[in-house]
Design a protein around this motif. Structure first.
Motif, mmCIF file in Angstrom:
data_model
loop_
_atom_site.group_PDB
_atom_site.id
_atom_site.type_symbol
_atom_site.label_atom_id
_atom_site.label_comp_id
_atom_site.label_asym_id
_atom_site.label_seq_id
_atom_site.Cartn_x
_atom_site.Cartn_y
_atom_site.Cartn_z
ATOM 1 N N VAL A 731 15.982 -55.771 7.669
ATOM 2 C CA VAL A 731 15.839 -54.319 6.945
ATOM 3 C C VAL A 731 17.244 -54.157 6.504
ATOM 4 C CG1 VAL A 731 15.829 -52.306 6.425
ATOM 5 C CG2 VAL A 731 13.912 -53.581 6.742
ATOM 6 N N THR A 732 18.211 -54.751 5.664
ATOM 7 C CA THR A 732 19.364 -54.271 5.666
ATOM 8 C C THR A 732 19.386 -53.544 4.372
ATOM 9 O OG1 THR A 732 19.982 -56.984 5.577
ATOM 10 C CG2 THR A 732 21.653 -55.419 4.428
ATOM 11 N N VAL A 733 20.771 -52.139 4.449
ATOM 12 C CA VAL A 733 20.661 -51.299 4.284
ATOM 13 C C VAL A 733 23.026 -51.478 4.246
ATOM 14 C CG1 VAL A 733 21.279 -48.195 3.934
ATOM 15 C CG2 VAL A 733 19.307 -49.849 4.892
ATOM 16 N N TYR A 734 22.767 -51.510 2.785
ATOM 17 C CA TYR A 734 24.573 -51.992 2.268
ATOM 18 C C TYR A 734 24.559 -50.232 1.340
ATOM 19 C CZ TYR A 734 28.223 -53.223 -0.087
ATOM 20 O OH TYR A 734 29.458 -53.650 -0.751
ATOM 21 N N ALA A 735 25.252 -49.491 1.810
ATOM 22 C CA ALA A 735 25.550 -47.679 1.399
ATOM 23 C C ALA A 735 26.970 -48.275 2.000
ATOM 24 C CB ALA A 735 24.406 -47.027 1.801
ATOM 25 N N ALA A 736 27.876 -46.536 0.929
ATOM 26 C CA ALA A 736 28.683 -45.997 1.304
ATOM 27 C C ALA A 736 29.079 -45.205 3.170
ATOM 28 C CB ALA A 736 29.345 -45.005 0.068
ATOM 29 N N ASP A 737 29.995 -46.057 3.596
ATOM 30 C CA ASP A 737 29.352 -45.627 5.619
ATOM 31 C C ASP A 737 30.266 -43.685 5.453
ATOM 32 O OD1 ASP A 737 29.394 -45.741 7.754
ATOM 33 O OD2 ASP A 737 31.314 -46.335 8.060
ATOM 34 N N LEU A 741 24.673 -42.146 9.095
ATOM 35 C CA LEU A 741 23.876 -43.636 8.836
ATOM 36 C C LEU A 741 23.528 -43.533 9.190
ATOM 37 C CD1 LEU A 741 24.223 -44.347 5.622
ATOM 38 C CD2 LEU A 741 25.901 -46.061 7.013
ATOM 39 N N PHE A 742 24.072 -44.257 10.395
ATOM 40 C CA PHE A 742 22.514 -44.632 10.963
ATOM 41 C C PHE A 742 21.467 -43.612 11.766
ATOM 42 C CE2 PHE A 742 20.952 -46.146 15.417
ATOM 43 C CZ PHE A 742 20.392 -47.496 15.208
ATOM 44 N N TYR A 743 21.267 -42.682 12.470
ATOM 45 C CA TYR A 743 20.331 -41.866 12.725
ATOM 46 C C TYR A 743 19.523 -41.792 11.511
ATOM 47 C CZ TYR A 743 21.418 -37.321 10.981
ATOM 48 O OH TYR A 743 21.480 -35.698 10.574
ATOM 49 N N ARG A 744 19.935 -41.170 10.025
ATOM 50 C CA ARG A 744 19.458 -40.600 8.843
ATOM 51 C C ARG A 744 18.103 -42.485 8.496
ATOM 52 N NH1 ARG A 744 20.664 -36.390 6.651
ATOM 53 N NH2 ARG A 744 22.136 -35.515 6.610
ATOM 54 N N ILE A 745 18.931 -43.595 8.914
ATOM 55 C CA ILE A 745 18.018 -45.005 8.527
ATOM 56 C C ILE A 745 17.003 -45.197 9.419
ATOM 57 C CG2 ILE A 745 18.304 -47.356 7.909
ATOM 58 C CD1 ILE A 745 21.086 -46.583 7.431
ATOM 59 N N ILE A 794 11.966 -46.190 -0.289
ATOM 60 C CA ILE A 794 11.462 -44.872 -0.548
ATOM 61 C C ILE A 794 12.027 -43.946 0.256
ATOM 62 C CG2 ILE A 794 10.663 -43.160 -1.549
ATOM 63 C CD1 ILE A 794 8.622 -45.116 -3.161
ATOM 64 N N ALA A 795 11.687 -43.782 1.646
ATOM 65 C CA ALA A 795 12.563 -43.245 2.471
ATOM 66 C C ALA A 795 13.112 -42.865 2.718
ATOM 67 C CB ALA A 795 11.077 -43.223 3.333
ATOM 68 N N ILE A 796 13.929 -44.317 3.035
ATOM 69 C CA ILE A 796 15.458 -44.641 3.125
ATOM 70 C C ILE A 796 16.445 -43.811 1.662
ATOM 71 C CG2 ILE A 796 17.123 -46.522 3.164
ATOM 72 C CD1 ILE A 796 15.291 -48.035 4.632
ATOM 73 N N GLU A 797 16.379 -44.333 0.669
ATOM 74 C CA GLU A 797 16.779 -43.949 0.063
ATOM 75 C C GLU A 797 16.958 -42.112 -0.127
ATOM 76 O OE1 GLU A 797 14.580 -44.739 -3.970
ATOM 77 O OE2 GLU A 797 16.198 -47.267 -3.971
ATOM 78 N N ASP A 798 15.489 -41.409 0.552
ATOM 79 C CA ASP A 798 15.335 -39.912 0.484
ATOM 80 C C ASP A 798 16.295 -39.253 1.800
ATOM 81 O OD1 ASP A 798 13.760 -40.265 -1.605
ATOM 82 O OD2 ASP A 798 11.573 -39.775 -1.060
#
Length: 919
Positions: A731-737, A741-745, A794-798
């Protein structure tokens, strides 16, 4: 007979006084509804009072299994008789009954044997002479409804005598249940007639078929239950070495010889007096355990789970001993009892052969005789195809034969006769005098390092008690459980299983699962040392102290005795001392940090050690139990092996950091097919740590996903791709740092039902975060269901959009791992500034629970540190989460006060203390 056991119960009226209760029922009004209602209240009170009395007796005399099991059956008998009388005399009376209106109530199955635990099923059968009449149908219905109203779990059948005979002929389960049939109440002449019909029409002439079917049924049950009597959460009723195995022996004896009780098996020649005592002792113990389990669980429960083991040990008054907790002592007693049951089974069937089988054949089974009689058996003989002794004193004449018989069994691929196994068990103490005999040790080493089936023959040797006497250090771990959710077997069974796995890998049977180890086995020089190291790697468990260090000391003592050279002895001792090094390094450390590899290689020092250590590590992990080994562990161990092998082969001055980065970039450029300018721009965005930390397949997947996101102008990309080699999903998440960020994902992945096993966190030079997570489902399989992946996105986006409080969603998820509550695990935080040149390495040991990684990552976020990678290892109920950290400027954490504060936060998070979530 079961009735004799019931008649001998002490102070039966304290359990239930049927006559007094019958008088009370007689005083109730005749109106049917009121009679039924008030009778149910009276009977329920009597049932509860009787159970309380039996429960008190069990607490006072916790080891009286037979008495307690019979007491519950006695209580049930009296309740059923009162209900039967109430139904036939007052609720559904019939003054002029015809010959067809006769009814018998009989107990069948375990209840028929007069053995019950608190919540055992009440298995009963209603018998009528012919087709059921309307009166009988109403009586049966009334009785059943009253029993259900009393809260009893009833298994019932209602048949005519002819139907009973017909169904018993065609169904083994029904035939077995009726074999245990016992008259409870009603028309006793009808019961006697049914018993005669069963004897003449069902049992007679079908003895051989019954034995064959019953043994096949037993084997299938064993396979279903794990096919080992040493699983650490055994099924007391159905498991191998449990009550059902003893029942099977009695059923066979009863069916074949019509014995009425277990002691009659002695007169029938199927047990000796000594074996009868063992049978009764095992049965009494197992029934005591089962009765305690029902009381503790407050329901029918036959699986001796971890949470029950501690309570049963306390109720049965096991005390602590040096290095041994009460629960470990109790479970060792359980496993030794299960072992005794296995031995009894073997000798019982041998007695059956002697009594009934034709010469040279096996009763109820096809002949298993060897096709060609082996030459040179050194005085041993063959009996019905199995290795045996010519006379009772054969082992006493030369105790080395106690080892030799197992060597011969291995050489010629033969079974050992159960009577000879019993003889070996009886004479096992004689082996004490030949422990130092070079011939005995050479024979033992031949079995251990056999190219055939060493695991099977060593298991026989262990069953006979010869193994533990010949090697007392091994005897100390026989039947010793490891009280945790990680190990599935006792220490001795785990060890033998590991030897068996090593042999199968060497043969090529498991070459598909372990191609690297199979290949390396052909290159290993010190093969004998490897097999001895597998034997000794856990030999010092339960001694209080580091079992690896203590085991190395044992190796120095045992190896010369076995005939190993000084070089082999030194190798075995080293392997035992460091047998956990490779797994700990692979699963708890960042293999992309080159200092990890250098430190590991510095301890290993030679390619031969590395080959041996990998082989030992693989079989040690896989022998823990089913489901523990997976592709992720295979990949990590393989990566560590290849990296360390390169260092050991080329020396420490191998490729530098920049050389390795350039090599990965060149390979990626070829894989992408981009033009030089485009690739160069992409490569400049990524920090050096990214190129070092990720594998080629992840680099390629990331580059394609990032290119798609940039082309579409997306500020957030969540991509998933299967990783078949690791049996996980990337699972790769590419987003503004941004901070957190890590604990939410991590929290969002858990909300979606995922389990993170590895994570790497990167920030591009232009401020974008690239976080790569390896995710499995809760059962250690790839997280690849389409609906789950949708929920995950959806969970990661939320979580990243802060649409709802992540803490609330996590708290709302039920905790599925209640079994871990049986273990006391004190959280521990280890801070290491020497394991890496660039990072502070923090290892957190804690009880495994859902979203533990999220809680720890949140604590690190609050501590204002940067996480560069996270590695998750679980050992049953224990989790070990490792983080590679720097401060916000990229330096190691060195200030003592800050490290102390960080430790406090992590300990609180590991203990499950609630932390406020940042906005």
């Amino acid at each position: 007979m079961p009735t004799a056991r019931l008649d001998s119960l002490p102070n039966r009226r304290a359990i239930i006084d049927r006559r007094r209760l019958a008088d009370q029922l007689a005083e109730l009004p005749d109106e049917a509804a009121a009679l039924k209602r008030e009778a149910t209240v009276l009977l329920k009170q009597a049932l509860e009072a009787g159970r309380a009395e039996i429960g008190g007796r069990l607490a006072e005399h916790p080891a009286r299994g037979h008495e307690i099991a019979a007491s519950y059956a006695f209580l049930t008998d009296q309740i059923l008789r009162l209900v039967f009388d109430l139904a036939t005399e007052r609720l559904i009376p019939r003054t002029n009954r015809t010959a067809g209106e006769r009814l018998t109530l009989m107990a069948v199955g375990g209840y028929g044997r007069a053995e019950m635990a608190l919540y055992s099923d009440v298995d009963i059968a209603f018998l009528t002479p012919w087709k059921q009449t309307a009166w009988a149908e109403r009586v049966i219905e009334t009785i059943l409804y009253m029993l259900w109203d009393l809260g009893l779990k009833v298994g019932h059948s209602s048949r005519s005598v002819d139907e009973m005979v017909r169904m018993a002929k065609s169904d083994l389960t029904i035939r077995t249940a009726l074999l245990e049939g016992r008259f409870i109440w009603g028309d006793e002449a009808l019961y006697d007639d049914a018993a005669r019909r069963f004897e003449i029409d069902v049992r007679h002439g079908t003895e051989r078929a019954f034995v064959t079917e019953k043994l096949a049924e037993r084997d299938e049950r064993h396979r279903r239950m794990g096919d080992s009597r040493y699983v650490v959460e055994p099924n007391v009723k159905e498991g191998k070495g449990g009550l059902r195995d003893l029942h099977t022996l009695f059923w066979i004896g009863k069916y074949v010889l019509n014995v009425r009780s277990v002691p009659e098996l002695v007169d029938a020649g199927l047990l000796t007096t000594g074996e009868l005592k063992q049978f009764q002792r095992a049965e009494n113990f197992l029934w005591a355990v089962r009765c305690h389990m029902h009381v503790i669980a407050n329901r029918a429960e036959d699986r001796l789970t971890f949470d029950l083991q501690r309570d049963v040990a306390a109720r049965m008054r096991y005390n602590e001993r040096p290095g041994r907790s009460p629960v470990e002592r109790f479970m060792q007693h359980y496993f030794l009892t299960a072992k005794m049951v296995g031995s009894l089974t073997g000798v019982f069937l041998a007695h059956l052969d002697e009594t009934f089988a034709q010469k040279g054949r096996r009763f109820g089974m096809p002949s298993l005789g060897v096709r060609r009689k082996p030459r040179n058996l050194d005085g041993f003989v063959i009996d019905r195809g199995r290795l045996s002794t010519p006379e009772d004193g054969f082992f006493a004449e030369d105790p080395v034969r106690l080892i030799e018989i197992f060597t011969l069994a291995d050489r010629h691929g033969m079974e050992i006769h159960p009577q000879t196994m019993r003889q070996a068990s009886r004479d096992a103490k004689l082996v004490d005098g030949v422990r130092s005999d070079p011939r005995a040790n050479a024979l033992f080493l031949e079995v251990l390092t056999s190219p055939r089936t060493p695991g099977m023959v060593l298991r026989w040797m262990n069953e006979a008690g010869v193994f533990g006497r010949f090697m007392p250090d091994f005897g100390r771990v026989v039947a010793q459980m490891q009280f945790d959710m990680y190990h599935h077997f006792t220490v001795d069974e785990h060890t033998i299983h590991a030897i068996d796995l090593l042999s199968r890998i060497e043969h090529g049977d498991l070459a598909t699962d372990h191609p690297l180890v199979h290949k390396l086995m052909g290159q290993i020089v010190m093969r004998r040392a490897l097999y001895v190291a597998v034997l000794l790697h856990d030999i010092a468990k339960g001694r209080g102290g580091d079992h690896s260090e203590l085991g190395a000391e044992v190796a120095h003592k045992i190896c010369p005795r076995l005939g190993l050279t000084p070089a082999e002895t030194e190798m075995v001792a080293w392997l035992v001392r460091y047998h956990l090094l490779m797994s700990h390094t692979a699963f708890k450390r960042d293999l992309a940090d080159f200092k990890t590899i250098l430190d590991f290689a510095e301890v290993v020092q030679s390619p031969e050690r590395l080959r041996l250590l990998l082989s030992l590590t693989v079989v040690d992990i896989r022998a823990v139990g089913p489901g523990v080994w997976n592709g992720w562990k295979r990949q990590l161990l393989g990566d560590l092996y290849h990296a360390a092998e390169e260092v050991l082969r080329r020396g420490h001055k191998q490729k530098g950091r920049m050389e390795r980065i350039e090599e990965k970039q060149e390979n990626l450029a070829v894989g992408l097919g981009w033009d030089a300018e485009r690739f160069s721009a992409y490569a400049r965005r990524m920090p050096d740590s990214y190129w070092v930390g990720e594998g080629s397949d992840t680099l390629l997947a990331n580059a394609r996903a990032i290119a798609d996101a940039d082309a579409a102008g997306k500020s957030l990309l969540i991509s998933t791709s299967p990783d078949e080699d690791r049996e996980a999903t990337l699972v790769t998440v590419y987003a503004a740092d941004h901070p957190g960020l890590f604990y939410r994902i991590a929290g969002a992945i858990h909300v979606a039902g995922g389990n993170i096993i590895d994570a790497r966190i990167h920030t591009t030079r232009d401020g974008m975060g690239i976080d790569n997570f390896l995710v499995q489902d809760p059962f250690g399989r790839p997280f690849d269901d389409p609906d789950r992946l949708t929920r995950l996105r959806i969970a990661i986006e939320d979580a990243l959009a802060n649409r709802n409080r992540l803490a609330d969603r996590l708290a709302a998820k039920p905790a599925p791992r209640t079994r871990a509550d049986a273990f006391d695990i004190e959280p521990n935080v280890l801070i290491d500034n020497k394991a890496s040149n660039r990072f502070t390495v923090i290892e957190v040991n804690a009880r495994d629970r859902p979203a533990l990684l999220h809680a720890l990552a949140h604590a690190l976020f609050q501590s204002k540190v940067t996480i560069h990678s996270s590695h998750v290892a679980t050992y049953g109920e224990r989790a070990v989460d490792t983080f590679y950290l720097t401060d916000l400027t990229g330096d190691k954490l060195t200030a003592a006060q800050r490290l102390k504060a960080l430790e406090r936060r992590l300990l609180a998070a590991a203990a499950g203390e609630q932390l406020e979530e940042a906005a």
